[in-house]
Design a protein around this motif. Structure first.
Motif, PDB file in Angstrom:
ATOM      1  N   ILE A  72     -83.224  81.802  43.513  1.00  0.00           N
ATOM      2  CA  ILE A  72     -82.703  81.038  42.278  1.00  0.00           C
ATOM      3  C   ILE A  72     -81.105  80.598  42.496  1.00  0.00           C
ATOM      4  O   ILE A  72     -80.886  79.260  42.177  1.00  0.00           O
ATOM      5  N   CYS A  73     -80.281  81.445  42.951  1.00  0.00           N
ATOM      6  CA  CYS A  73     -78.919  81.005  43.082  1.00  0.00           C
ATOM      7  C   CYS A  73     -78.719  79.879  44.170  1.00  0.00           C
ATOM      8  O   CYS A  73     -78.053  79.104  44.166  1.00  0.00           O
ATOM      9  N   ARG A  74     -79.801  80.102  45.316  1.00  0.00           N
ATOM     10  CA  ARG A  74     -79.668  78.753  46.540  1.00  0.00           C
ATOM     11  C   ARG A  74     -80.091  77.529  45.634  1.00  0.00           C
ATOM     12  O   ARG A  74     -79.363  76.497  45.859  1.00  0.00           O
ATOM     13  N   TRP A  75     -80.931  77.840  44.835  1.00  0.00           N
ATOM     14  CA  TRP A  75     -81.525  76.259  44.025  1.00  0.00           C
ATOM     15  C   TRP A  75     -80.545  75.914  43.185  1.00  0.00           C
ATOM     16  O   TRP A  75     -80.189  74.807  43.136  1.00  0.00           O
ATOM     17  N   LEU A  76     -79.749  76.568  42.437  1.00  0.00           N
ATOM     18  CA  LEU A  76     -78.708  76.437  41.724  1.00  0.00           C
ATOM     19  C   LEU A  76     -77.587  75.700  42.799  1.00  0.00           C
ATOM     20  O   LEU A  76     -76.956  74.635  41.978  1.00  0.00           O
ATOM     21  N   LEU A  77     -77.057  76.582  43.574  1.00  0.00           N
ATOM     22  CA  LEU A  77     -76.029  75.660  44.530  1.00  0.00           C
ATOM     23  C   LEU A  77     -76.483  74.396  45.145  1.00  0.00           C
ATOM     24  O   LEU A  77     -75.572  73.498  45.129  1.00  0.00           O
ATOM     25  N   PHE A 101     -80.101  88.069  34.197  1.00  0.00           N
ATOM     26  CA  PHE A 101     -79.126  88.229  35.323  1.00  0.00           C
ATOM     27  C   PHE A 101     -78.546  87.356  36.207  1.00  0.00           C
ATOM     28  O   PHE A 101     -77.353  87.669  36.622  1.00  0.00           O
ATOM     29  N   VAL A 102     -79.366  86.333  36.628  1.00  0.00           N
ATOM     30  CA  VAL A 102     -78.950  85.412  37.341  1.00  0.00           C
ATOM     31  C   VAL A 102     -77.636  84.653  36.728  1.00  0.00           C
ATOM     32  O   VAL A 102     -76.752  84.463  37.220  1.00  0.00           O
ATOM     33  N   ALA A 103     -77.743  84.517  35.316  1.00  0.00           N
ATOM     34  CA  ALA A 103     -76.565  83.847  34.567  1.00  0.00           C
ATOM     35  C   ALA A 103     -75.350  84.617  34.486  1.00  0.00           C
ATOM     36  O   ALA A 103     -74.443  84.342  34.538  1.00  0.00           O
ATOM     37  N   ALA A 104     -75.644  85.636  34.507  1.00  0.00           N
ATOM     38  CA  ALA A 104     -74.644  86.882  34.576  1.00  0.00           C
ATOM     39  C   ALA A 104     -73.690  86.864  35.717  1.00  0.00           C
ATOM     40  O   ALA A 104     -72.647  87.063  36.026  1.00  0.00           O
ATOM     41  N   VAL A 105     -74.477  86.633  37.007  1.00  0.00           N
ATOM     42  CA  VAL A 105     -73.769  86.940  38.272  1.00  0.00           C
ATOM     43  C   VAL A 105     -73.613  85.542  39.000  1.00  0.00           C
ATOM     44  O   VAL A 105     -72.732  85.448  39.962  1.00  0.00           O
ATOM     45  N   TYR A 106     -74.439  84.548  38.587  1.00  0.00           N
ATOM     46  CA  TYR A 106     -74.197  83.277  39.277  1.00  0.00           C
ATOM     47  C   TYR A 106     -72.676  82.609  39.044  1.00  0.00           C
ATOM     48  O   TYR A 106     -72.240  82.555  37.972  1.00  0.00           O
ATOM     49  N   LEU A 107     -71.906  82.581  40.084  1.00  0.00           N
ATOM     50  CA  LEU A 107     -70.411  82.065  39.953  1.00  0.00           C
ATOM     51  C   LEU A 107     -69.659  83.044  38.814  1.00  0.00           C
ATOM     52  O   LEU A 107     -68.929  82.525  37.967  1.00  0.00           O
ATOM     53  N   ARG A 108     -70.054  84.322  38.832  1.00  0.00           N
ATOM     54  CA  ARG A 108     -69.494  85.305  38.017  1.00  0.00           C
ATOM     55  C   ARG A 108     -69.880  85.208  36.485  1.00  0.00           C
ATOM     56  O   ARG A 108     -69.057  85.427  35.685  1.00  0.00           O
ATOM     57  N   GLY A 109     -70.657  84.303  36.283  1.00  0.00           N
ATOM     58  CA  GLY A 109     -71.221  84.254  34.773  1.00  0.00           C
ATOM     59  C   GLY A 109     -71.248  82.732  34.341  1.00  0.00           C
ATOM     60  O   GLY A 109     -70.326  82.073  34.357  1.00  0.00           O
ATOM     61  N   VAL A 110     -72.256  82.461  33.992  1.00  0.00           N
ATOM     62  CA  VAL A 110     -72.535  80.847  33.150  1.00  0.00           C
ATOM     63  C   VAL A 110     -73.417  81.191  31.914  1.00  0.00           C
ATOM     64  O   VAL A 110     -73.806  82.144  31.682  1.00  0.00           O
ATOM     65  N   ASN A 111     -73.167  80.372  31.068  1.00  0.00           N
ATOM     66  CA  ASN A 111     -73.717  80.396  29.755  1.00  0.00           C
ATOM     67  C   ASN A 111     -75.355  80.357  29.757  1.00  0.00           C
ATOM     68  O   ASN A 111     -75.742  79.511  30.794  1.00  0.00           O
ATOM     69  N   PHE A 112     -75.892  80.999  29.102  1.00  0.00           N
ATOM     70  CA  PHE A 112     -77.600  80.844  29.194  1.00  0.00           C
ATOM     71  C   PHE A 112     -78.210  81.245  27.560  1.00  0.00           C
ATOM     72  O   PHE A 112     -77.483  81.657  26.822  1.00  0.00           O
ATOM     73  N   GLY A 113     -79.548  80.758  27.726  1.00  0.00           N
ATOM     74  CA  GLY A 113     -80.058  80.871  26.408  1.00  0.00           C
ATOM     75  C   GLY A 113     -81.508  81.120  26.780  1.00  0.00           C
ATOM     76  O   GLY A 113     -82.042  80.956  28.004  1.00  0.00           O
ATOM     77  N   PHE A 114     -82.180  81.593  25.752  1.00  0.00           N
ATOM     78  CA  PHE A 114     -83.802  81.812  26.021  1.00  0.00           C
ATOM     79  C   PHE A 114     -84.570  81.074  25.048  1.00  0.00           C
ATOM     80  O   PHE A 114     -84.284  81.041  23.769  1.00  0.00           O
ATOM     81  N   VAL A 115     -85.726  80.658  25.518  1.00  0.00           N
ATOM     82  CA  VAL A 115     -87.018  80.431  24.671  1.00  0.00           C
ATOM     83  C   VAL A 115     -87.948  81.576  24.896  1.00  0.00           C
ATOM     84  O   VAL A 115     -88.547  81.460  25.802  1.00  0.00           O
ATOM     85  N   ALA A 116     -88.020  82.606  24.053  1.00  0.00           N
ATOM     86  CA  ALA A 116     -88.916  83.591  24.314  1.00  0.00           C
ATOM     87  C   ALA A 116     -90.425  83.483  23.924  1.00  0.00           C
ATOM     88  O   ALA A 116     -90.546  82.917  22.736  1.00  0.00           O
ATOM     89  N   THR A 117     -91.172  83.505  24.616  1.00  0.00           N
ATOM     90  CA  THR A 117     -92.616  82.969  24.658  1.00  0.00           C
ATOM     91  C   THR A 117     -93.657  84.064  24.477  1.00  0.00           C
ATOM     92  O   THR A 117     -94.745  83.830  23.786  1.00  0.00           O
ATOM     93  N   SER A 118     -93.323  85.461  24.670  1.00  0.00           N
ATOM     94  CA  SER A 118     -94.204  86.456  24.586  1.00  0.00           C
ATOM     95  C   SER A 118     -93.892  87.272  23.265  1.00  0.00           C
ATOM     96  O   SER A 118     -92.846  87.187  23.026  1.00  0.00           O
ATOM     97  N   LEU A 119     -94.641  88.066  22.408  1.00  0.00           N
ATOM     98  CA  LEU A 119     -94.382  88.945  21.446  1.00  0.00           C
ATOM     99  C   LEU A 119     -93.363  89.837  21.735  1.00  0.00           C
ATOM    100  O   LEU A 119     -92.346  90.091  21.254  1.00  0.00           O
TER     101      LEU A 119
END
Ligand code: ADP
Ligand code: ZN
Length: 342
Positions: A72-77, A101-119
């Motif tokens: 995923i990090c390669r894809w983002l890059l 986890f990806v958002a926490a470590v990619y470039l030392r952290g980028v902002n992120f959010g979720f659409v949670a789809t399971s209960l």
């Protein structure tokens, strides 16, 4: 629609229950967005995603893997995602753990959010900022505490959730009620899974209630140094069950809740009839309460997994319904109870 603020030291995080996937755009504020999802969710809801690049992982726990993180990090890059990029995870607990986890470590952290789809993700996994991946069969061994900017809980998306996943999530809903909400426990006693699945407003009420309990506890103890440990109710024994059987998380937690209820009765802080109500509620939601696994194998896994604290293990016990206490239980006493008294 209900907006629950998670009160954190360094940032704001909001859980929005009853919001719709179609409105995700509103929360992105024009930022360059990247979506991570899984195959199942993409198949059903992909057409409704906002216009963003999408990375699709295989459904299931195997995607919580450092190799997938690297891909995923390669894809983002490759797509030129910089520090101002935003990442949205759309999926269940697996996608949320991985995205966080990806958002926490990619470039030392980028902002992120979720659409949670399971209960399970809506009431538990997406809330609280814990993320992580597995290593060599050990769950969540590599991860961080990093809070999402928002968690959208679109309860209409639960309609397509397989029934066994409902059951899984329900174990955490019942756990939250047992931790600090007798009213919610009594309310749940009026329902069962097939009814709930069809009643959208009821689902929104139950998800909102459960998410609020989790958000409240997380806000008091973001880094799990005290009160947050209450959320381990049913998980000490449950994780050991999960490890030695092939039972899903929710069913393992259900066995852990039943174990904790029985131990609480033995300790004299839970009444026999309260325990019976708890076991009945779990069974009504198709959750197991009788341990099929060999208790000595589960016990060995538990001891191996837990840091010993002077010959005892910290256990979350039920002090009545809707109230818990954390108590050190002597290892020998626990073994005796697990093998003979449970
Ligand atoms: P959990 O949310 O229980 O931690 P997963 O993220 O693995 O675990 O989700 C459980 C399963 O449910 C996965 O196969 C996932 O693709 C699927 N799933 C998640 N949300 C939905 C949904 N709204 N409709 C249908 N399937 C879903
Ligand atoms: Zn759990």
């Amino acid at each position: 629609m209900e907006k629950i603020q998670v009160k954190l030291k360094n940032r704001q995080s909001a859980v929005i229950v009853g919001e719709c996937l179609n409105n995700l755009d509103k929360y992105l504020n024009g930022r360059k967005n990247f979506i991570i999802t899984d195959k199942n969710v993409n198949e059903i809801y992909g057409e409704r995603f906002p216009d963003s690049p999408v990375y699709i992982v295989e459904p299931g726990e195997k995607s919580k893997d450092l190799g997938v993180v690297a891909d995923i990090c390669r894809w983002l890059l490759d797509l030129g995602a910089d520090r101002h990029a935003f990442i949205t995870g759309i999926g269940g607990g697996v996608v949320c753990d991985l995205t966080g986890f990806v958002a926490a470590v990619y470039l030392r952290g980028v902002n992120f959010g979720f659409v949670a789809t399971s209960l399970l993700a809506q009431v538990d996994a997406a809330i609280g900022g814990k993320n992580g991946v597995n290593l060599d069969g050990y769950k969540n061994i590599i991860g961080t505490f990093t809070q999402p900017e928002f968690v959208i809980c679109d309860v209409d998306m639960l309609i397509s959730l397989p029934e066994k996943e409902y059951v899984n999530g329900m174990a955490e809903v019942i756990k939250h009620a047992l931790i600090n909400d007798y009213g919610q426990f009594a309310h749940l006693e009026e329902f069962s899974i097939p009814i709930l699945a069809k009643e959208r407003n009821e689902m929104e009420f139950i998800v909102g209630h459960s998410a609020r309990i989790k958000a409240g506890i997380v806000g008091n103890d973001e880094l799990e140094q005290g009160e947050r440990r209450k959320l381990n109710l049913g998980h000490t024994w449950g994780h050991a069950v999960e490890k030695v059987t092939s039972l899903p998380h929710g069913e393992s937690v259900s066995l852990g809740l039943a174990f904790s209820a029985r131990l609480s009765v033995k300790k004299g802080i839970l009444k026999e009839e309260e325990k019976e109500r708890i076991l009945k509620l779990l069974a009504d939601f198709d959750l197991p309460v009788i341990n099929e696994a060999d208790p000595s194998t589960v016990f060995d896994a538990l001891v191996k997994d837990k840091k010993r604290e002077g010959g005892s293990i910290h256990f979350v016990l039920m002090n009545g319904i809707g109230n818990v206490v954390i108590e050190p239980i002597d290892i020998e006493e626990l073994k005796n109870f697990a093998l003979n008294g449970n």
